[in-house]
Structure formats: structure tokens, C-alpha cells
Scaffold this motif. Sequence first.
Motif, short mmCIF file in Angstrom:
data_model
loop_
_atom_site.label_atom_id
_atom_site.label_comp_id
_atom_site.label_asym_id
_atom_site.label_seq_id
_atom_site.Cartn_x
_atom_site.Cartn_y
_atom_site.Cartn_z
N GLN A 198 0.48 -0.93 0.03
CA GLN A 198 0.08 0.30 -0.09
C GLN A 198 0.50 1.14 0.42
N PRO A 199 0.61 2.75 -0.72
CA PRO A 199 1.33 3.72 -0.81
C PRO A 199 1.22 4.30 0.53
N PHE A 200 2.26 4.73 0.86
CA PHE A 200 2.94 5.39 2.04
C PHE A 200 1.85 7.16 1.26
N TYR A 201 1.12 7.91 2.33
CA TYR A 201 -0.11 8.39 2.51
C TYR A 201 -0.10 10.00 3.38
N SER A 202 0.71 9.45 4.47
CA SER A 202 0.49 10.96 5.64
C SER A 202 1.68 10.59 6.75
N ALA A 203 2.83 11.26 6.94
CA ALA A 203 3.67 11.61 8.11
C ALA A 203 3.48 11.79 9.32
N ASN A 204 1.83 11.71 9.31
CA ASN A 204 1.38 11.89 10.70
C ASN A 204 0.63 10.94 10.87
N GLY A 205 1.05 9.92 11.86
CA GLY A 205 -0.21 8.37 11.82
C GLY A 205 -0.45 8.22 13.32
N ASN A 206 -0.58 9.52 13.45
CA ASN A 206 -1.47 10.04 14.84
C ASN A 206 -3.27 10.59 15.33
N THR A 207 -3.28 10.87 13.44
CA THR A 207 -4.67 11.30 13.09
C THR A 207 -5.37 9.98 12.51
N SER A 208 -6.59 9.89 12.91
CA SER A 208 -7.16 8.94 12.09
C SER A 208 -7.04 8.56 10.72
N PHE A 209 -6.64 9.92 10.20
CA PHE A 209 -6.88 9.35 9.11
C PHE A 209 -5.01 8.84 8.67
N GLY A 210 -3.89 8.99 9.17
CA GLY A 210 -2.69 8.97 8.62
C GLY A 210 -2.73 7.27 9.44
N ASN A 211 -3.24 6.94 10.27
CA ASN A 211 -3.22 5.73 11.55
C ASN A 211 -3.47 4.32 10.53
N ALA A 212 -2.02 4.47 9.96
CA ALA A 212 -2.46 3.32 8.83
C ALA A 212 -0.71 2.72 8.74
N THR A 213 0.05 0.67 8.89
CA THR A 213 1.03 0.54 8.87
C THR A 213 1.15 1.07 7.72
N ALA A 214 1.18 0.98 6.11
CA ALA A 214 1.87 1.69 5.22
C ALA A 214 2.22 2.96 5.87
N ASN A 215 1.73 3.95 6.51
CA ASN A 215 2.61 5.20 6.69
C ASN A 215 2.86 4.81 8.05
N ASN A 216 2.61 4.20 9.08
CA ASN A 216 3.81 4.60 10.13
C ASN A 216 5.22 3.31 10.16
N ASN A 217 4.98 2.37 9.01
CA ASN A 217 6.97 1.56 8.69
C ASN A 217 7.12 2.60 8.22
N ILE A 218 6.93 3.95 7.62
CA ILE A 218 7.77 4.75 6.96
C ILE A 218 7.87 6.27 8.08
N ASN A 219 7.32 6.51 8.95
CA ASN A 219 7.19 6.79 10.29
C ASN A 219 8.22 6.00 11.32
N TYR A 220 8.14 5.31 11.14
CA TYR A 220 8.93 4.74 12.12
C TYR A 220 10.88 4.68 11.43
N MET A 221 10.65 4.64 10.52
CA MET A 221 12.24 5.29 10.15
C MET A 221 12.55 6.18 10.35
N THR A 222 11.68 7.34 10.49
CA THR A 222 12.32 9.05 10.49
C THR A 222 11.79 9.70 11.52
N TYR A 223 11.66 9.27 12.26
CA TYR A 223 11.28 9.86 13.78
C TYR A 223 11.54 8.71 14.81
#
Length: 600
Positions: A35-60
Amino acid sequence: MLLATGALVLSACTPAQAPGAEIVEGTSITVAWNQPFYSANGNTSFGNATANNNINYMTYSGFNYYDNTPELQRDESFGTYELVSEDPLQVQYTINEDVQWSDEVPVDAADMMLNWAALSGAFNTADFDPAEFQDPETGEFTTEFPEGTVFFDSGATPDSGVGLVREAPEVNEDGRGILMTYSDFYVDWELAFQAGLPAHVIAQRALGIEDAMEAKQAVLDAIANEDTEVIGQLAAEWNTGFNFTEMPSDTSVLTANGPYQITDFVADQYITLQANENYVGDHQPQVETITVRFITDAMAAVTALQNGDVDVIQPQATPDVRAALEGTDGITVNYGEGATYEHVDLQFDQSKNPGVFSTLEARQSFLMTIPRQEIVDRLIKPLNPEATVRNSAVFVPGANGYDESVEESGILDMYAEVDIEQATALREQAGLAEGTEVCLLFASTNPRRVSEFELIRESAAQAGWSVTDCSSPEWGGLLGAPGVYDASLFGWQSTSLGVASVGPNFETGGINNLSFYSNPEMDAVVQELNVTVDEERQLELLKEIDRILVEDAFGITIFQFPEVTAFSDRVSGIDSSPLAPTVFWNVWDWTPTETNVSEG
């Protein structure tokens, strides 16, 4: 989507990286994700997805993380936290002096204070309903809220997590720490808080301030003065400013404090991260560049691995995937049971077909038609002959309390087998005509979910339900969007072992409560669970959650995911965790092999 549940099966542990490890110049690793990435904020109801948080884990970076034992580990190279008092519950957070963002701005109390404001909802406008400001095509919130409105889309509730920190934390004199005081004890306090997004970037973009330190001070001043006009502007930027589906024109939203930083992003194709030269923590990476390619089809991911186009895959496991991977030279394949479970949820309100599931009889009728055993037999057992139907929303099969909860919740009395006759009778009792439509949301790019949809559609039709295909490639952002669907088919992935972390799925207004579900009895159980330390009582409360969900016909669980991780001989150090972010948990331990270096 993400969910933290209770005890999980243990797996072998990868040794920690030796201090002083260095980046091997010219090395690169490519990972496939579905699944493509679409949000660098995984703490919103919109951005709270594995596809985002995989990337965010590496950057934060943060104060702690889970290894693959799984066991919670502190990252004291980032900062420290200390339990100052249990009554009242007080926690001191301090960020190390040399920790900085990738733009060399310090990570400090301003970042934590803005994150507290977001996660606590302390300034959110009372009784404000943001539903009418949510884009029905994407599920994303707009910034066009009424003047004077403050709304952080964090799913904050006043009786759990940082929502219990109702008064602004005290900022240390050196500006690097905060003292948080909870109004009530919270059992999972150690998991409740991290440093958050770059406050200076948010303030610069929202308030038009150029200087980074002035922007940080503006955040601190707004919170100290309870300036809701400014906080509302910060909230709107926090909600949407970090959502992007390709390389953003304003690259300040890529500001990172973790081992890696996003440097390239092509919509629907790939996202590239390079080692962050301003990262000062212990998790120094060894691979210079990591690219995550978006390959939605599992078999295509296998082919890409076999062709050398990607080096690591963790696709949804299917019999075809397993057969294709067997005997492939130069590839290591590991199988296991993942941290994700499949389920169907029903919309209690705001559904596409208004009122279709407003009655208990209608919900029970539809759930009775879900062919759970057939789905497991046809789609999961070819991968795991021991696979069974999962019958709990809070206990993993085999975990302490699972068998008792299944026995006591009533799920086997209602849904042990498909019952077309009873389902038809209940639909008629609900006053719904034969052919009543149920719009089912799921991932259109996921072959296994397409197969599940067909099995559900065929079974439900026998009881007079017409299940229609409301699938979408952007299904994740649409979850919880009003008026978009009637039922959803997707998986929850565990992110922690916190006992109170099931609450956000089912409490009124919880960030993972995407069904507009509200039950005062459930809320009371969750509130008690949030403050309960006694393990026996925790088990009783978790079992109560299962019972209430069955009584309310909230939805139905189907199976625990089989998991497959495969990687080439270009990289070593990969050993997936049973918790999110699974294969990425130790990205700093990934080591390029001689093959990688010679080709790099």
C-alpha cells in the motif's frame, strides 16, 4: 490500520547493533509494500495506517520501541522518562541536549507540548462534530473549520491515555523536558507519549513565522496563554499538513529526527529514504538508502524479489505466494503467524445506506451470513493447516484468557456456523426488504480480500442481503469517513502489548472506533481497564469487552494472518517482529552483504 492488543506469540530476537556501526557508502536496499504511503502523521484517524507508520518509524525517533521478543526497549540516546509519582501519576520526559531535527533545529519541549495538545484534545472545541468537514472521496479532514474552532484529529478521549493529562504539562527551565500530571492513574502510561512532529515546522507553516526558534516559542506561548485562535491554526496544520502522496513542494514536512529521512517520492510507485546525517542516536543505520516500492499484488512482489528488483518482501501470504517462493536460490523465507487479524465491522451510524445497521437484528442477521470457516478453509489453511477461526476481538488465539473469553462471550452461540434461516428471519424482523444493499469497503488491490468479498456476497445473498463492491485502492483513508460504506473488511495490526490499548477501538470517540459505535457500558469497562493494575481483573475486563461486542453485534473476527517474510542475500539482519512495524523494527541493524556492496 493499526491496533495494540494483548499477549502475542514470542519469536527469536535479533542482537542489537554494535555501537559505532557506520553507513556503508553506496549501499541500498529496496523493500516491497502493498500500500502506498500517504501521511507522515500516524496519530490522526486519517493517517493511522501501517503503510504510513512503517515509514514514520524510520524517520521519527522516540523514547521507546518494541524489539521482536517482543519487549519494550528504552532509547536513552534520544531521551529519558521517569515515573515521578503514582498518586498523582506524574511522568518526567527529558530529551537529550544533542538531539536535533534533520534541519539542525533542536528537538525539545515545544515538540512535546504540541504533541500533548494534540493527543490530549485539551483545547478541542466542545461538542464540535467534524464529520461534515471530511472529504467523502478520501476521508481526509479539511482545514475549513468554523472560526474559533480547535480540532486535533487524534481521537483523544478524556478518560484514556494523554487525555487524562488535562492540565498543561510543566516545561523545564532548560526547555528540553516536561512534567506531565495525570488526573487519574493510567495503566499504560509508559506507552502513552512520544515527542511528536516538528513543532517549528507546523508553526512556521501555520503562522507564517520564518525563524524556527521563534516558531517554537509561538507554540509554547499559545499553549501557556490558551490562545485558541493560534492553537486552532496549529491544529489544522497538524491534521492535514503532513499528508502527501508524492514529493511535496514544501519539503519542510519531511523534517526528521530518526535514522532516515525521505528524499524522493513518486506517487503510487516508490518512496526513498536516505540516512539522516544529523541523526545522533544509537540506531545509526548501515544501509545508506532504503526504497519502499508500492507493489499491491503479492505475486508481483514475489516476482520482483526473484528478479532482484526488490530485496525484502512481506506480502499477504497466499498458497500461490508460498509455492512461488519455495526453492528460490539466494532468498531466505520465514513463515509465522502475524500480529494482524481479519474482521468485518459494521457502521452504526453515518453509513452509505442510512440506518441499514441501526437495529441489533439487522446486524446479527448480516454477521450470521459471514462464512468464516469457509474463508479459513479455502484461503488460510493451505498456508497454515492448523489455522482456526479467530473468535475474540481482544485476545490472540492461544493467549491467556482466549479460551475463556470465547466460551463466555456468546460468539459461538451466535456465529459458530452460518445460519441462513435465522439470518433471514432476523432481517425480516428488522423490517428490511429482501435485496437490502450492504456496501462493503475493502482493498480493491488485495486478491485475498477480493476472494473474501465474493464468499461473503454469495453467502449473504442467500439471506436476502445484496452485498455490493465498495472497494478502493485508497480504502485506508476512507475508513471512518461518513456516508461512504456500510461495512468494512480489513485487518487490525498490533502495535504494543499495552492492556489498555484495545480501548480506542471500542470507546466512544476512540481513534480506532471507525464505526460510530457508542455504548456507555463499554465506555465504563474501558475506563476501568485504563486504571487497573491487577492482572486477573484486567482479564475479566477484557472478557467483558468481548461479551459486549457480541451482544451489540459490533462486527465479527475471522482469522489471524499467516505471515511470510522473504529477503535476498544482499541484506542480513532481518528478523520480523510480531508487532508493528514487523520487518522494519530493526532497520538500523540491516547489514549490506558483500553482494550488495559490489553491486552498489
